[in-house]
Write a protein that holds these residues in place. Structure first.
Motif, short mmCIF file in Angstrom:
data_model
loop_
_atom_site.label_atom_id
_atom_site.label_comp_id
_atom_site.label_asym_id
_atom_site.label_seq_id
_atom_site.Cartn_x
_atom_site.Cartn_y
_atom_site.Cartn_z
N TRP A 1 0.82 -1.21 0.00
CA TRP A 1 0.00 0.00 0.00
C TRP A 1 0.86 1.26 0.00
N GLU A 2 1.96 1.24 -0.72
CA GLU A 2 2.89 2.37 -0.74
C GLU A 2 2.20 3.69 -1.11
N ALA A 3 1.46 3.67 -2.21
CA ALA A 3 0.77 4.90 -2.66
C ALA A 3 -0.32 5.31 -1.67
N ALA A 4 -1.06 4.35 -1.15
CA ALA A 4 -2.13 4.66 -0.20
C ALA A 4 -1.56 5.28 1.08
N ILE A 5 -0.41 4.78 1.53
CA ILE A 5 0.23 5.34 2.72
C ILE A 5 0.66 6.78 2.45
N LYS A 6 1.21 7.00 1.26
CA LYS A 6 1.68 8.34 0.88
C LYS A 6 0.55 9.37 0.94
N PHE A 7 -0.66 8.94 0.52
CA PHE A 7 -1.81 9.85 0.47
C PHE A 7 -2.75 9.66 1.66
N ASP A 8 -2.25 8.98 2.71
CA ASP A 8 -3.02 8.76 3.93
C ASP A 8 -4.37 8.10 3.65
N ARG A 9 -4.34 7.07 2.80
CA ARG A 9 -5.57 6.35 2.43
C ARG A 9 -5.43 4.84 2.64
N LEU A 10 -4.68 4.46 3.63
CA LEU A 10 -4.50 3.05 3.94
C LEU A 10 -5.84 2.46 4.38
N PRO A 11 -6.22 1.29 3.86
CA PRO A 11 -7.49 0.68 4.29
C PRO A 11 -7.51 0.52 5.81
N PRO A 12 -8.67 0.71 6.44
CA PRO A 12 -8.75 0.68 7.90
C PRO A 12 -8.20 -0.61 8.53
N GLY A 13 -8.48 -1.76 7.95
CA GLY A 13 -7.97 -3.02 8.50
C GLY A 13 -6.45 -3.07 8.48
#
Length: 160
Positions: free
Chosen positions: A126-138
């Motif tokens: 989830w590299e990109a999601a972490i960068k944009f603070d959008r990591l899935p809640p689980g």
């Protein structure tokens, strides 16, 4: 060979000059029997059994049947006595695939190396999601719990 052991499913190799068996139909789990005309003495047949990443054994026998029997005995003995290696990365990926729930109950009892691998897989996946603070809640809950546990371990190790 003991009569209780099932025979391996022997077949001629595609080249026709040796024999092979795939006891569980997996290409990395096999037994072979080969004629060794250059062998010294009466042992002229080599047998081998291998399961990639788990075991491997070989030996010599005086004839083809004795080699097949030795390979069959070795296969069954090694399957029974050799521990199956743990697929750590597969376990972690499967856990992250189900990351919509909470933190798995036994996760925090794993060793620190395993927990660091969990964090690494989350970061990679989830590299990109972490960068944009959008990591899935689980995944976020797992990452926070693992990070907190690793921190707790570091602090408790440094206490006098």
């Amino acid at each position: 060979m003991p009569p209780s052991l099932p025979r391996l499913p022997w077949q001629r190799s595609t080249s026709g000059d040796w024999f092979v068996a795939y006891p569980d139909d997996h290409p990395d789990h096999a037994a072979t029997v080969r004629h060794m005309p250059q062998a010294v003495g009466q042992d002229k047949w080599q047998w081998s059994v291998f399961w990639e990443g788990r075991f491997g054994e070989f030996g010599m026998a005086p004839d083809r049947q004795a080699a097949a029997d030795a390979a069959t005995e070795a296969w069954h003995r090694l399957v029974e006595t050799t521990e199956v290696p743990r697929d750590v990365m597969g376990e972690i990926d499967a856990m992250l695939d189900r990351a919509s729930g909470g933190v798995p109950a036994d996760l925090l009892s794993e060793d620190s190396d395993y927990l660091r691998l969990v964090l690494s897989r989350i970061q990679k996946r989830w590299e990109a999601a972490i960068k944009f603070d959008r990591l899935p809640p689980g995944a976020q809950r797992i990452m926070e719990a693992v990070s907190a546990e690793l921190y707790r371990r570091r602090v408790s190790e440094s206490d006098p």
